[in-house]
Design an enzyme around this catalytic site. Structure first.
Site, PDB file in Angstrom:
ATOM      1  N   SER A  22       0.846  -1.192   0.000  1.00 52.77           N
ATOM      2  CA  SER A  22       0.000   0.000   0.000  1.00 52.77           C
ATOM      3  C   SER A  22       0.881   1.242   0.000  1.00 52.77           C
ATOM      4  O   SER A  22       1.820   1.333   0.803  1.00 52.77           O
ATOM      5  CB  SER A  22      -0.955   0.020   1.184  1.00 52.77           C
ATOM      6  OG  SER A  22      -0.505  -0.777   2.230  1.00 52.77           O
ATOM      7  N   SER A 263     -35.353 -19.178  -0.745  1.00 52.07           N
ATOM      8  CA  SER A 263     -34.135 -19.859  -0.312  1.00 52.07           C
ATOM      9  C   SER A 263     -33.489 -20.611  -1.475  1.00 52.07           C
ATOM     10  O   SER A 263     -32.316 -20.931  -1.433  1.00 52.07           O
ATOM     11  CB  SER A 263     -34.444 -20.812   0.845  1.00 52.07           C
ATOM     12  OG  SER A 263     -35.400 -21.762   0.435  1.00 52.07           O
ATOM     13  N   PHE A 266     -33.067 -21.227  -8.336  1.00 54.59           N
ATOM     14  CA  PHE A 266     -32.775 -21.811  -9.657  1.00 54.59           C
ATOM     15  C   PHE A 266     -34.057 -22.514 -10.122  1.00 54.59           C
ATOM     16  O   PHE A 266     -34.100 -23.739 -10.244  1.00 54.59           O
ATOM     17  CB  PHE A 266     -31.606 -22.783  -9.484  1.00 54.59           C
ATOM     18  CG  PHE A 266     -30.965 -23.263 -10.757  1.00 54.59           C
ATOM     19  CD1 PHE A 266     -31.413 -22.859 -12.006  1.00 54.59           C
ATOM     20  CD2 PHE A 266     -29.872 -24.125 -10.693  1.00 54.59           C
ATOM     21  CE1 PHE A 266     -30.804 -23.306 -13.167  1.00 54.59           C
ATOM     22  CE2 PHE A 266     -29.252 -24.587 -11.843  1.00 54.59           C
ATOM     23  CZ  PHE A 266     -29.728 -24.177 -13.079  1.00 54.59           C
ATOM     24  N   GLY A 312     -26.360 -17.759  -1.803  1.00 51.42           N
ATOM     25  CA  GLY A 312     -26.277 -18.323  -0.460  1.00 51.42           C
ATOM     26  C   GLY A 312     -27.444 -19.238  -0.140  1.00 51.42           C
ATOM     27  O   GLY A 312     -28.600 -18.823  -0.235  1.00 51.42           O
ATOM     28  N   ILE A 313     -27.117 -20.454   0.217  1.00 50.47           N
ATOM     29  CA  ILE A 313     -28.158 -21.371   0.705  1.00 50.47           C
ATOM     30  C   ILE A 313     -27.665 -22.016   1.995  1.00 50.47           C
ATOM     31  O   ILE A 313     -26.629 -22.697   2.002  1.00 50.47           O
ATOM     32  CB  ILE A 313     -28.532 -22.445  -0.336  1.00 50.47           C
ATOM     33  CG1 ILE A 313     -29.107 -21.776  -1.596  1.00 50.47           C
ATOM     34  CG2 ILE A 313     -29.540 -23.455   0.256  1.00 50.47           C
ATOM     35  CD1 ILE A 313     -29.527 -22.731  -2.692  1.00 50.47           C
ATOM     36  N   CYS A 319     -30.759 -20.115   9.867  1.00 50.86           N
ATOM     37  CA  CYS A 319     -31.227 -21.000   8.810  1.00 50.86           C
ATOM     38  C   CYS A 319     -30.857 -22.463   9.090  1.00 50.86           C
ATOM     39  O   CYS A 319     -29.702 -22.764   9.390  1.00 50.86           O
ATOM     40  CB  CYS A 319     -30.581 -20.546   7.506  1.00 50.86           C
ATOM     41  SG  CYS A 319     -31.120 -21.501   6.116  1.00 50.86           S
ATOM     42  N   GLY A 360     -24.667 -15.399   6.627  1.00 50.31           N
ATOM     43  CA  GLY A 360     -23.426 -16.004   7.106  1.00 50.31           C
ATOM     44  C   GLY A 360     -22.322 -15.021   7.457  1.00 50.31           C
ATOM     45  O   GLY A 360     -21.194 -15.429   7.713  1.00 50.31           O
ATOM     46  N   GLU A 408     -37.222 -16.373   8.204  1.00 50.90           N
ATOM     47  CA  GLU A 408     -38.444 -16.315   7.389  1.00 50.90           C
ATOM     48  C   GLU A 408     -39.032 -17.702   7.193  1.00 50.90           C
ATOM     49  O   GLU A 408     -40.201 -17.860   6.854  1.00 50.90           O
ATOM     50  CB  GLU A 408     -38.134 -15.673   6.027  1.00 50.90           C
ATOM     51  CG  GLU A 408     -37.937 -14.189   6.089  1.00 50.90           C
ATOM     52  CD  GLU A 408     -39.180 -13.438   6.568  1.00 50.90           C
ATOM     53  OE1 GLU A 408     -40.164 -13.426   5.813  1.00 50.90           O
ATOM     54  OE2 GLU A 408     -39.155 -12.884   7.670  1.00 50.90           O
ATOM     55  N   ARG A 418     -50.871 -17.873   7.157  1.00 54.04           N
ATOM     56  CA  ARG A 418     -51.976 -18.733   7.580  1.00 54.04           C
ATOM     57  C   ARG A 418     -53.059 -17.908   8.250  1.00 54.04           C
ATOM     58  O   ARG A 418     -54.231 -18.126   8.061  1.00 54.04           O
ATOM     59  CB  ARG A 418     -51.456 -19.809   8.525  1.00 54.04           C
ATOM     60  CG  ARG A 418     -50.447 -20.695   7.820  1.00 54.04           C
ATOM     61  CD  ARG A 418     -50.226 -21.957   8.550  1.00 54.04           C
ATOM     62  NE  ARG A 418     -49.678 -21.706   9.876  1.00 54.04           N
ATOM     63  CZ  ARG A 418     -49.764 -22.559  10.865  1.00 54.04           C
ATOM     64  NH1 ARG A 418     -50.403 -23.694  10.696  1.00 54.04           N
ATOM     65  NH2 ARG A 418     -49.218 -22.304  12.014  1.00 54.04           N
TER      66      ARG A 418
HETATM   67  P1  RVP Z   1     -27.677 -13.903   8.593  1.00 53.72           P
HETATM   68  O1  RVP Z   1     -27.205 -12.533   8.164  1.00 53.72           O
HETATM   69  O2  RVP Z   1     -26.579 -14.874   8.750  1.00 53.72           O
HETATM   70  O3  RVP Z   1     -28.569 -13.835   9.779  1.00 53.72           O
HETATM   71  O4  RVP Z   1     -28.552 -14.464   7.371  1.00 53.72           O
HETATM   72  C1  RVP Z   1     -29.656 -13.793   6.840  1.00 53.72           C
HETATM   73  C2  RVP Z   1     -30.159 -14.556   5.647  1.00 53.72           C
HETATM   74  O5  RVP Z   1     -30.628 -15.852   6.031  1.00 53.72           O
HETATM   75  C3  RVP Z   1     -31.343 -13.941   4.933  1.00 53.72           C
HETATM   76  O6  RVP Z   1     -31.016 -12.879   4.098  1.00 53.72           O
HETATM   77  C4  RVP Z   1     -31.902 -15.128   4.170  1.00 53.72           C
HETATM   78  O7  RVP Z   1     -31.225 -15.375   2.965  1.00 53.72           O
HETATM   79  C5  RVP Z   1     -31.617 -16.285   5.099  1.00 53.72           C
HETATM   80  N1  RVP Z   1     -32.790 -16.688   5.846  1.00 53.72           N
HETATM   81  C6  RVP Z   1     -33.827 -15.943   6.298  1.00 53.72           C
HETATM   82  N2  RVP Z   1     -34.696 -16.746   6.923  1.00 53.72           N
HETATM   83  C7  RVP Z   1     -34.175 -17.975   6.841  1.00 53.72           C
HETATM   84  C8  RVP Z   1     -34.759 -19.191   7.370  1.00 53.72           C
HETATM   85  O8  RVP Z   1     -35.733 -19.164   8.101  1.00 53.72           O
HETATM   86  N3  RVP Z   1     -34.178 -20.319   7.028  1.00 53.72           N
HETATM   87  N4  RVP Z   1     -33.013 -17.922   6.195  1.00 53.72           N
END
Ligand code: RVP
Length: 500
Positions: A22, A263, A266, A312-313, A319, A360, A408, A418
């Site tokens: 740098s 979530s 694709f 991201g999954i 999650c 994440g 979510e 519901r």
């Molecule tokens: P984090 O920042 O690690 O808390 O992650 C947030 C992300 O997790 C959301 O933007 C979404 O993609 C995902 N998410 C939200 N709800 C759920 C779930 O109930 N599985 N996952």
């Protein structure tokens, strides 16, 4: 036979950046974090960019209008949650768009026939010490007076006194008419040594307040993200079911950008939704899609017309998709592969489709890693849920303040459908949990600290912008043993909280 990837997938904590050269110009104050939000053609300016590479997650427990205003003030964008009735979500968009920086709609209001006890309860619940007294107890009723902590003395009063007996009445208040500029409002505040200036309509109704502290805050935010009419930029989440009604309502309310929230992106559901948007609005409505975790998923959504692609999954903190369904991929590996696919697509077509790393992010440096790995911005849920501005309650658990945070895919989030749509679809299984996160204070202070770390690391890598970081970054995988070495080790840490 099934395809087997030759390498395991990795997450952020398994990587480190190796510093690069740098020069003396490479200091944090020279770093720009500006980044594209939606796709653009080579040589053209992106139609929508952000001043910081952060967006807040499409979640009930994260992104409402209050969060959206706070984050746009810092230069990022919130995606208002879609798991609510269409009209309610559109109203949230309108509230962000109506918000004039510095002019705050009053949320602590009371009627004159209520009592001191009601005032104390309201103060405890909402935490505001300035309470408007209006004829109907709403934030837009006829203004009759104000109550601040200077108007009552709890130790000398029973609690049953009526508000009208001790409020500062209208005739003793300094107010300003609607249409007053922020600068003039601020001058009035200074001239009369006020903490709050009520803005009143021609009919004597309360319109908003200008607070002394907010004016100072406004001046401190050179990064705020505004549209062409100087309103805050706001995003909104949509699904692949009710989009034909939801999207027009959000567009009409003024949403700047949408995001298909799923979530697993694709799918033909997403390409149909994108095709519908392009058919109805052309390129005028901006909409991202996702989530995907590989090259094929990226190309599918880019070709289907997505304005950005979310990656991201299963990496989200709340999650449990990986445990429940056995799908997902380490977030770092997913971002690296999708970012490469984005560059390849750009080479081929001249169209740059920004990539969002979603979920994440645990430590601040994970943001820098995600950017270095090629994403254009990060979506965070847990991070933002901890702040004052998130929509959830602050609760005392075991002596510490916590905020609630839920996925979510949790039963709690899914119940809205519901109940509110009157359906009786059974929740077959959940993909998210309901939990607490440690309360962390105001968004502004936290985002400032986080981004100062990002800028500082970028300087270590010799980069003054995100594209430069992506070109120059050198990343290394680390062994499990060196991960242990990365934290404090072989010492007894005194206070965990002050050491991050
Ligand atoms: P984090 O920042 O690690 O808390 O992650 C947030 C992300 O997790 C959301 O933007 C979404 O993609 C995902 N998410 C939200 N709800 C759920 C779930 O109930 N599985 N996952």
């Amino acid at each position: 036979m099934a395809y087997y990837y030759p390498e395991p997938s990795h997450t952020f904590s398994e990587y480190l950046l190796i510093p690069g050269y740098s020069d003396a110009e490479c200091i944090p104050s020279n770093v720009s974090l500006r980044t594209p939000l939606v796709k653009y053609r080579r040589g053209e300016e992106p139609p929508l960019s952000m001043n910081i590479p952060l967006v807040s997650a499409v979640m009930q427990s994260v992104s409402d209008d209050r969060m959206a205003i706070a984050l746009a003030r810092e230069g990022g964008v919130s995606f208002l949650y879609g798991s609510q009735p269409i009209g309610q979500q559109a109203e949230m968009v309108r509230r962000v768009k109506r918000y004039k920086a510095g002019f705050v709609p009053s949320d602590s209001n009371i009627r004159p026939d209520q009592t001191l006890r009601d005032i104390l309860n309201l103060k405890e619940r909402l935490g505001h010490s300035t309470i408007a007294v209006t004829d109907d107890g709403t934030g837009t009723g006829k203004l009759l007076g104000l109550v601040t902590s200077r108007d009552y003395r709890v130790s000398r009063m029973s609690g049953e006194e009526r508000v009208s007996e001790f409020m500062t009445p209208m005739e003793k208040l300094i107010t300003a008419p609607e249409g007053t500029s922020l600068k003039d409002a601020n001058d009035i505040i200074w001239d009369h040594k006020l903490n709050a200036l009520p803005i009143v309509t021609g009919e004597g109704r309360l319109s908003s307040f200008v607070f002394r502290k907010d004016y100072d805050q406004h001046k401190e935010n050179p990064n705020e993200l505004l549209d062409s009419q100087k309103r805050y930029v706001v995003g909104a989440g949509v699904g692949t079911r009710d989009y034909e009604e939801r999207i027009p309502a959000l567009v009409e309310a003024g949403a700047d950008v949408l995001c298909i929230d799923s979530s697993e992106g694709f799918t033909q559901w997403q390409s149909r939704t994108l095709a519908w948007v392009r058919g109805r609005y052309g390129d005028e409505v901006k909409i991202g899609a996702g989530n995907v975790v590989d090259r094929d998923g990226f190309r599918f959504l880019a070709e289907a017309g997505a304005d950005f692609v979310k990656v991201g999954i299963g990496g989200g903190s709340i999650c449990i998709t990986r445990e429940t369904k056995g799908i997902g991929r380490g977030q770092a590996t997913a971002v690296i592969e999708v970012a490469r696919a984005r560059d390849e697509y750009f080479e081929e077509t001249g169209i740059y489709v920004p990539v969002c790393s979603d979920g994440g992010i645990v430590l601040d440096y994970h943001i820098t890693l995600a950017l270095a790995m090629g994403c254009d911005f990060c979506m965070l849920g847990r991070y933002f849920s901890r702040f004052d501005e998130s929509p959830t309650d602050k609760v005392l658990v075991g002596g510490s303040y916590m905020k609630e945070y839920w996925g979510e895919g949790s039963a709690r989030a899914r119940n809205w459908q519901r109940y509110d749509l009157g359906g009786d679809r059974k929740l077959s299984f959940v993909e998210g949990v309901d939990c607490y996160v440690p309360y962390a204070g105001p968004l502004h202070d936290n985002v400032t600290t986080t981004l100062s770390k990002v800028r500082s690391t970028m300087c270590n890598c010799g980069a003054l912008s995100i594209p430069e970081l992506q070109r120059k970054a050198k990343l290394t995988l680390v062994s499990a043993t060196s991960i242990v070495e990365g934290g404090a080790h072989d010492v007894i840490v005194k206070d965990q909280n002050t050491n991050r």
